[in-house]
Design a protein around this motif. Structure first.
Motif, PDB file in Angstrom:
ATOM      1  N   THR A   1       0.810  -1.328  -0.004  1.00 51.69           N
ATOM      2  CA  THR A   1      -0.099   0.050  -0.028  1.00 51.69           C
ATOM      3  C   THR A   1       0.788   1.125  -0.171  1.00 51.69           C
ATOM      4  OG1 THR A   1      -0.158  -0.048   2.361  1.00 51.69           O
ATOM      5  CG2 THR A   1      -1.750  -1.082   1.572  1.00 51.69           C
ATOM      6  N   TYR A   2       2.369   1.139  -0.114  1.00 52.85           N
ATOM      7  CA  TYR A   2       3.127   2.391   0.076  1.00 52.85           C
ATOM      8  C   TYR A   2       3.098   2.899  -1.429  1.00 52.85           C
ATOM      9  CZ  TYR A   2       4.676   0.567   4.404  1.00 52.85           C
ATOM     10  OH  TYR A   2       4.819  -0.239   5.541  1.00 52.85           O
ATOM     11  N   ALA A   3       3.041   4.301  -1.444  1.00 53.14           N
ATOM     12  CA  ALA A   3       3.519   4.909  -2.623  1.00 53.14           C
ATOM     13  C   ALA A   3       4.831   5.229  -2.527  1.00 53.14           C
ATOM     14  CB  ALA A   3       2.776   6.377  -2.812  1.00 53.14           C
ATOM     15  N   HIS A   4       5.496   5.579  -3.835  1.00 53.79           N
ATOM     16  CA  HIS A   4       6.912   5.769  -3.981  1.00 53.79           C
ATOM     17  C   HIS A   4       7.146   7.148  -4.370  1.00 53.79           C
ATOM     18  CE1 HIS A   4      11.223   4.475  -4.040  1.00 53.79           C
ATOM     19  NE2 HIS A   4      11.161   5.050  -5.063  1.00 53.79           N
ATOM     20  N   PHE A   5       7.959   7.889  -3.600  1.00 54.14           N
ATOM     21  CA  PHE A   5       8.266   9.219  -3.955  1.00 54.14           C
ATOM     22  C   PHE A   5       9.696   9.226  -4.623  1.00 54.14           C
ATOM     23  CE2 PHE A   5      10.532  13.220  -3.299  1.00 54.14           C
ATOM     24  CZ  PHE A   5       9.524  14.130  -4.008  1.00 54.14           C
ATOM     25  N   LYS A   6       9.828   9.993  -5.799  1.00 51.76           N
ATOM     26  CA  LYS A   6      11.154  10.071  -6.537  1.00 51.76           C
ATOM     27  C   LYS A   6      11.436  11.423  -6.918  1.00 51.76           C
ATOM     28  CE  LYS A   6      14.013   8.135  -9.954  1.00 51.76           C
ATOM     29  NZ  LYS A   6      14.040   6.843 -10.866  1.00 51.76           N
ATOM     30  N   ALA A   7      12.250  12.144  -6.362  1.00 50.59           N
ATOM     31  CA  ALA A   7      12.418  13.496  -6.481  1.00 50.59           C
ATOM     32  C   ALA A   7      13.331  13.771  -7.869  1.00 50.59           C
ATOM     33  CB  ALA A   7      13.286  14.262  -5.381  1.00 50.59           C
ATOM     34  N   PRO A   8      13.177  14.956  -8.334  1.00 54.14           N
ATOM     35  CA  PRO A   8      14.089  15.150  -9.628  1.00 54.14           C
ATOM     36  C   PRO A   8      15.503  14.868  -9.220  1.00 54.14           C
ATOM     37  CG  PRO A   8      12.501  16.759  -9.478  1.00 54.14           C
ATOM     38  CD  PRO A   8      12.310  16.107  -8.349  1.00 54.14           C
ATOM     39  N   ALA A   9      16.294  14.429 -10.113  1.00 47.82           N
ATOM     40  CA  ALA A   9      17.612  13.670 -10.005  1.00 47.82           C
ATOM     41  C   ALA A   9      18.489  14.988  -9.511  1.00 47.82           C
ATOM     42  CB  ALA A   9      18.255  13.236 -11.570  1.00 47.82           C
ATOM     43  N   GLN A  10      18.323  16.104  -9.882  1.00 51.59           N
ATOM     44  CA  GLN A  10      19.258  17.216  -9.583  1.00 51.59           C
ATOM     45  C   GLN A  10      18.952  17.737  -8.038  1.00 51.59           C
ATOM     46  OE1 GLN A  10      16.653  17.650 -11.754  1.00 51.59           O
ATOM     47  NE2 GLN A  10      15.875  19.689 -12.035  1.00 51.59           N
ATOM     48  N   PHE A  11      18.048  16.963  -7.505  1.00 54.94           N
ATOM     49  CA  PHE A  11      17.573  17.017  -6.103  1.00 54.94           C
ATOM     50  C   PHE A  11      17.878  16.035  -5.256  1.00 54.94           C
ATOM     51  CE2 PHE A  11      15.102  20.494  -8.208  1.00 54.94           C
ATOM     52  CZ  PHE A  11      15.747  21.355  -7.451  1.00 54.94           C
ATOM     53  N   ALA A  12      19.240  15.733  -5.337  1.00 54.88           N
ATOM     54  CA  ALA A  12      19.843  14.677  -4.553  1.00 54.88           C
ATOM     55  C   ALA A  12      19.225  13.151  -4.656  1.00 54.88           C
ATOM     56  CB  ALA A  12      20.022  14.728  -3.036  1.00 54.88           C
ATOM     57  N   GLY A  13      18.594  12.831  -5.800  1.00 58.43           N
ATOM     58  CA  GLY A  13      18.000  11.780  -6.192  1.00 58.43           C
ATOM     59  C   GLY A  13      17.187  11.078  -5.097  1.00 58.43           C
ATOM     60  N   ILE A  14      16.347  11.922  -4.367  1.00 56.50           N
ATOM     61  CA  ILE A  14      15.772  11.279  -3.203  1.00 56.50           C
ATOM     62  C   ILE A  14      14.717  10.400  -3.563  1.00 56.50           C
ATOM     63  CG2 ILE A  14      14.418  11.979  -1.140  1.00 56.50           C
ATOM     64  CD1 ILE A  14      15.513  15.041  -1.749  1.00 56.50           C
ATOM     65  N   GLU A  15      14.567   9.381  -2.768  1.00 56.40           N
ATOM     66  CA  GLU A  15      13.462   8.330  -3.036  1.00 56.40           C
ATOM     67  C   GLU A  15      13.220   7.656  -1.719  1.00 56.40           C
ATOM     68  OE1 GLU A  15      14.058   5.311  -6.103  1.00 56.40           O
ATOM     69  OE2 GLU A  15      15.178   6.358  -7.123  1.00 56.40           O
ATOM     70  N   PHE A  16      11.912   7.568  -1.708  1.00 58.86           N
ATOM     71  CA  PHE A  16      11.274   6.801  -0.158  1.00 58.86           C
ATOM     72  C   PHE A  16      10.144   6.471  -0.505  1.00 58.86           C
ATOM     73  CE2 PHE A  16      11.024  11.370   0.341  1.00 58.86           C
ATOM     74  CZ  PHE A  16       9.957  11.667   0.691  1.00 58.86           C
ATOM     75  N   ASN A  17       9.544   5.438   0.482  1.00 58.29           N
ATOM     76  CA  ASN A  17       8.019   5.162   0.250  1.00 58.29           C
ATOM     77  C   ASN A  17       7.474   6.190   1.332  1.00 58.29           C
ATOM     78  OD1 ASN A  17       8.557   3.063  -1.295  1.00 58.29           O
ATOM     79  ND2 ASN A  17       9.170   1.557   0.039  1.00 58.29           N
ATOM     80  N   TYR A  18       6.093   6.130   1.095  1.00 60.21           N
ATOM     81  CA  TYR A  18       5.037   6.898   2.083  1.00 60.21           C
ATOM     82  C   TYR A  18       3.790   6.212   1.710  1.00 60.21           C
ATOM     83  CZ  TYR A  18       3.598   9.579  -2.077  1.00 60.21           C
ATOM     84  OH  TYR A  18       3.106   9.984  -3.164  1.00 60.21           O
ATOM     85  N   PRO A  19       2.853   6.461   2.751  1.00 62.00           N
ATOM     86  CA  PRO A  19       1.516   5.726   3.074  1.00 62.00           C
ATOM     87  C   PRO A  19       0.626   6.263   1.611  1.00 62.00           C
ATOM     88  CG  PRO A  19       2.022   6.308   5.080  1.00 62.00           C
ATOM     89  CD  PRO A  19       3.182   6.877   4.075  1.00 62.00           C
ATOM     90  N   LEU A  20       0.030   5.217   0.764  1.00 63.28           N
ATOM     91  CA  LEU A  20      -0.470   5.765  -0.259  1.00 63.28           C
ATOM     92  C   LEU A  20      -1.568   6.963  -0.024  1.00 63.28           C
ATOM     93  CD1 LEU A  20      -1.459   4.629  -3.190  1.00 63.28           C
ATOM     94  CD2 LEU A  20      -3.252   3.412  -1.962  1.00 63.28           C
ATOM     95  N   THR A  21      -2.117   6.998   1.267  1.00 62.02           N
ATOM     96  CA  THR A  21      -3.238   7.931   1.506  1.00 62.02           C
ATOM     97  C   THR A  21      -2.692   9.358   1.802  1.00 62.02           C
ATOM     98  OG1 THR A  21      -3.247   7.248   3.637  1.00 62.02           O
ATOM     99  CG2 THR A  21      -5.106   6.024   2.319  1.00 62.02           C
ATOM    100  N   TRP A  22      -1.458   9.437   1.588  1.00 61.90           N
ATOM    101  CA  TRP A  22      -1.077  10.916   2.002  1.00 61.90           C
ATOM    102  C   TRP A  22      -0.996  11.806   0.498  1.00 61.90           C
ATOM    103  CZ3 TRP A  22       4.116  11.006   5.261  1.00 61.90           C
ATOM    104  CH2 TRP A  22       3.479  10.424   6.493  1.00 61.90           C
ATOM    105  N   SER A  23      -1.170  12.964   0.881  1.00 63.49           N
ATOM    106  CA  SER A  23      -1.071  13.906  -0.325  1.00 63.49           C
ATOM    107  C   SER A  23       0.329  14.482  -0.386  1.00 63.49           C
ATOM    108  CB  SER A  23      -2.245  14.991  -0.508  1.00 63.49           C
ATOM    109  OG  SER A  23      -3.409  14.567  -0.786  1.00 63.49           O
ATOM    110  N   VAL A  24       0.727  14.697  -1.674  1.00 67.16           N
ATOM    111  CA  VAL A  24       2.191  15.498  -1.654  1.00 67.16           C
ATOM    112  C   VAL A  24       1.986  16.515  -2.309  1.00 67.16           C
ATOM    113  CG1 VAL A  24       4.450  15.020  -2.746  1.00 67.16           C
ATOM    114  CG2 VAL A  24       2.870  12.929  -2.269  1.00 67.16           C
ATOM    115  N   TYR A  25       2.815  17.785  -1.986  1.00 66.75           N
ATOM    116  CA  TYR A  25       2.790  18.957  -2.680  1.00 66.75           C
ATOM    117  C   TYR A  25       4.131  19.555  -3.100  1.00 66.75           C
ATOM    118  CZ  TYR A  25       2.433  23.764  -3.043  1.00 66.75           C
ATOM    119  OH  TYR A  25       2.662  25.182  -3.291  1.00 66.75           O
TER     120      TYR A  25
END
Lengths: 232, 229
Positions: B78-102
């Motif tokens: 049920t996790y969603a996966h966040f992947k930031a643009p490469a120029q921003f340290a290539g951040i990646e992580f999982n977070y609960p699907l029901t969260w909103s992202v801005y």
């Protein structure tokens, strides 16, 4: 004279326990030796097979997760979540796709206490800058104005034919009223952008639902407008 | 009745023989099993793992279909996966699907002297126009690592904010990179958890200020967090 039936005589001349003990001893030593020789081989084979079984189990688990993830995502794509605005802005509520994000930008608590805006988008809400209204799937905007003033804002483009106006009948079982829809070049800032906006009157304010993303029209009309309601 | 030494020895060696035979048979049995039934053993392990996973995942899907609130489903499925643009340290992580992202800043426009902030909240992300607590805020700040950490020095020294070293796995070669995990009074009246990491000449911070979602921050987000230093 020796009694041929005494116990001692029987043991000496009867069953050869000594020989039996020797045979057992030799066999036991032999079996222990065989076990010592076989045990490391058994352990080697066991370790290899168990390692292979563990790897196969892990691979099977990964493959199953991929199958189940696909099924889960398909279910999630069909599910929705509920948005509810604050009571000060009509307690507007509606369903929207579970996979969308939402962001309340203006909530009536900052400098602008009469406006309320919420951005919705698939995955992540993109920056709420000048382009924000075009790049996000849906923008909900409530402002203290009236429909006549809004109509005047589109007057010029309607005369040029770049904006079309029609009425939108909201009838979803919970609300039964008519709003106004403008389609085409509805942006006052960018004449290259086309989209649509539906306005409804809510008490002394006007609710506008802006959409510039064609791919999200089905979700907006079927899910959002199909479930929207507010306290009149 | 007298029992002779030979009889006793026969008994002892007999018992030893039986034990040795049992042991040898057991070892040979295992050896033969693993040698001859290798394919069955491997296939059985794979089938068991598949079934166990399907039962576990299936339960989650069934719960979702039955209308259980998705926020109560807390498995990796049920996790969603966040992947930031490469120029921003290539951040990646999982977070609960029901969260909103801005994403507050346009990644394509952000220059070296600007911040990059991404906000996460349960349901809807609250307005960022005024300061308020969020479930998670990921920021890349142009200030130095030492400068950002120094901002918390007073609270750390006074004991109201705990600082411990924290290792994060980088994308390349699974190398661990050290940062600092702060836990406690981040600001006056604000209790939270914050991870500070150095990324090139900038600083990466990941912060959670809401008690309700701090477990998600620790259990879901932090263990899956990777970046390019």
């Amino acid at each position: 004279m020796t009694n041929p039936y005494s116990d001692v005589y029987k043991e000496k001349k009867g069953f050869p326990f000594g020989a039996l003990a020797a045979i057992f001893a030799v066999l036991a030593v032999g079996l222990i030796g065989l076990s010592i020789w076989l045990y490391p081989q058994k352990e080697t084979v066991k370790t290899e097979v168990e390692a292979e079984a563990t790897a196969a189990a892990e691979q099977a688990r990964i493959e199953q997760i991929a199958i189940d993830q696909k099924a889960f995502d398909a279910e999630v794509a069909r599910t929705t979540k509920t948005f509810v605005s604050s009571a000060d802005f009509g307690s507007i509520s509606f369903e929207y796709p579970e996979t969308w994000s939402s962001y309340v930008d203006l909530d009536g608590t900052g400098k602008d206490t009469t406006s309320y805006s919420v951005y919705f988008n698939s995955g992540m809400v993109l920056p709420v800058d000048d382009k924000g209204i075009y790049s996000n799937a849906l923008v909900l905007f409530i402002q203290k104005t009236d429909l006549a003033a809004i109509d005047k804002g589109f007057e010029s483009n309607m005369k040029k034919g770049t904006v079309q106006k029609d009425s939108y009948a909201l009838s979803n079982g919970q609300m039964n009223l008519t709003g106004v829809r403008y389609s085409g070049n509805i942006s006052s800032k960018n004449k290259d952008k086309t989209g649509s906006v539906i306005y409804f009157r809510i008490r002394d304010k006007v609710l506008g639902l802006y959409s510039y993303v064609p791919a999200e029209q089905a979700a907006i009309y079927n899910i959002v407008l199909g479930t929207i309601r507010w306290v009149e | 009745m007298k029992i002779s030494v030979a009889t006793i020895m026969a008994g002892i060696f007999g018992a030893l023989f039986m034990a040795a035979a049992g042991f040898a048979i057991a070892i040979y049995g295992d050896f033969a099993h693993f040698s001859n039934d290798k394919e069955e053993v491997v296939a059985e392990a794979a089938d068991d793992a598949k079934l166990e996973q399907a039962e576990s995942d299936g339960a989650e899907i069934i719960e979702l279909v039955k209308g259980k609130p998705a926020e109560n489903l807390k498995t990796p499925l049920t996790y969603a996966h966040f992947k930031a643009p490469a120029q921003f340290a290539g951040i990646e992580f999982n977070y609960p699907l029901t969260w909103s992202v801005y994403e507050k800043n346009d990644a394509t426009k952000t220059t070296d002297d600007k911040r990059y902030d991404i906000y996460f909240d349960v349901g809807t992300v609250d307005s960022t126009q005024t300061a308020r607590a969020h479930s998670l805020v990921v920021s890349i700040i142009s200030d130095s690592y030492e400068s950002v950490l120094g901002g918390f020095r007073k609270n750390i020294d006074s004991g109201i904010l705990m600082a411990v070293p924290y290792a994060v796995t980088g994308h390349e070669n699974d190398v661990n990179y050290s940062g600092v995990l702060l836990d406690g009074n981040l600001e006056t009246g604000v209790t939270g958890v914050m991870l500070i990491l150095k990324t090139r000449e900038k600083t990466l911070t990941i912060r959670s200020d809401l008690a309700d979602t701090m477990d998600d921050f620790r259990d879901i987000m932090l263990p899956s967090f990777t970046f390019v230093p």
